[in-house]
Design an enzyme around this catalytic site. Structure first.
Site, PDB file in Angstrom:
ATOM      1  N   SER A 117       0.808  -1.219   0.000  1.00  0.00           N
ATOM      2  CA  SER A 117       0.000   0.000   0.000  1.00  0.00           C
ATOM      3  C   SER A 117       0.843   1.272   0.000  1.00  0.00           C
ATOM      4  CB  SER A 117      -0.969   0.000   1.190  1.00  0.00           C
ATOM      5  OG  SER A 117      -0.280  -0.201   2.409  1.00  0.00           O
ATOM      6  N   ASP A 138       6.811  -3.696  -5.465  1.00  0.00           N
ATOM      7  CA  ASP A 138       5.536  -2.998  -5.304  1.00  0.00           C
ATOM      8  C   ASP A 138       5.384  -1.848  -6.288  1.00  0.00           C
ATOM      9  OD1 ASP A 138       5.265  -4.731  -3.220  1.00  0.00           O
ATOM     10  OD2 ASP A 138       5.582  -3.234  -1.657  1.00  0.00           O
TER      11      ASP A 138
END
Length: 342
Positions: free
Chosen positions: A115, A160
């Protein structure tokens, strides 16, 4: 003018941790991941106050300051301030415009879905759209990585940022000097559907600080601990095996590789698992799960399970009684995107 952007969060299917230095610099790392329909969001528009304004909407945090006085102190606003400063420095010739930056995410920090890095990608994407910067997927991911790791000093790997920028199913290669190769996979529709139907995504309700786990993994590699190094090499090999199982639709092999990868990951650092995770894993296997792993660095956040789709309801019901939350999720084929209003 208002500009918005979103970037998809990701599930690490295999190889997670091999994208972290120093392992990837010394041995090369492989990661297999896929993006899902959970996003980090960013909105950018002129500041009504004539200052620089930052709002982390889901953290209920905000700050207003002079555009030329933006700091990068730790906290819920650090990521957006870091992107603001880097864009001003590299692309605006030091001119700091009065802007309002607002962010939110479908997943909490420490979820294991990437995230934080995904948020940086969303922020880089919204600034690129606002100022007309010609940045492709590699450039967006590389810039996001430099901001997070170099400017802000946050520990972590590289997968990511690239997952969020590219989207879809990707087999990624990581080498020294920050060289990354992203190989998008063309997954057949029936394989995509079967994997979606087999997957159960479960939030333990406990966010974790990935930096501590990543620091331990990196320290183990630097110290030459053979058990950790062997585990990392197994994780790397299993990323290739996961790719092959996905392309062939071999779901028995896929589940075996995921479970083997989880066992190897637990050997790379002591804090990756804990009694809570072990209990949830045992509960899932008693109720139809064929494989499990913790998404991201470990220690908490989201866990994923594979099961026979016909038994999915029973597994979801059992997990629902364990104190966490089962998330309905689907895979996505697109990476970060931005659009203008007005």
């Amino acid at each position: 003018m208002i500009v918005r952007a979103r970037a998809p969060l990701r599930l690490g299917l295999a190889g997670g941790g091999t994208d972290v230095s120093p392992f990837c610099d010394l041995h090369g790392g492989y990661v297999m991941n896929v993006t899902i329909d959970k996003y980090a969001y960013a909105t950018l528009d002129p500041s009504p106050s004539g200052q620089a304004e930052f709002f982390a909407m889901d953290a209920d945090a905000s700050q207003t300051m002079a555009p030329d006085g933006v700091d990068i102190a730790p906290g819920p606003l650090q990521l957006m301030k870091g992107v603001y400063r880097r864009v001003v420095q590299d692309y605006l010739g030091g001119r700091a415009p009065p802007l309002r930056v607002r962010t939110s995410s479908d997943a909490p920090p420490g979820s294991g879905l990437g995230s934080s890095s995904t948020m940086v990608v969303a922020l880089v994407t919204v600034f690129a759209e606002y100022f007309g910067l010609a940045l492709g997927e590699y450039e967006i991911a590389q810039l996001a990585y430099r901001i997070e790791r170099n400017d802000l000093g946050l520990a972590g790997g590289k997968q990511d940022q690239y997952a969020a920028a590219f989207g879809g199913f990707n087999f990624m290669e990581f080498y020294d000097n920050d060289r990354v190769v992203v190989n998008p996979l063309r997954i057949k529709e029936w394989i995509w559907s079967e994997l979606e139907s087999s997957l159960v995504l479960y939030f333990t309700g406990v966010s974790r600080a990935s930096a501590k786990i990543i620091d331990e993994q990196s320290r183990n590699i630097r110290d030459g601990r053979s058990d950790s190094l062997d585990a990392m090499h197994r994780l790397k090999q299993e990323a290739t095996q996961m790719k092959e199982a996905l392309l062939r639709g071999d779901f028995l092999r896929l589940a075996s590789v995921m479970q083997s990868g989880w066992q190897a990951k637990k050997q790379s650092a002591s804090s990756i698992t804990n009694p809570m995770i072990d209990e949830i894993e045992a509960l899932a296997f008693r109720n139809g799960a064929h494989a499990t792993k913790v998404s991201g660095a470990g220690g908490g956040g989201f866990m994923m399970f594979l099961c026979d789709p016909a038994q999915r309801v029973g597994l979801v019901r059992a997990l629902g009684g364990a104190g966490g939350t089962v998330y309905d999720t689907h895979f996505t084929s697109n990476g970060a995107s931005a659009w203008k209003l007005g």
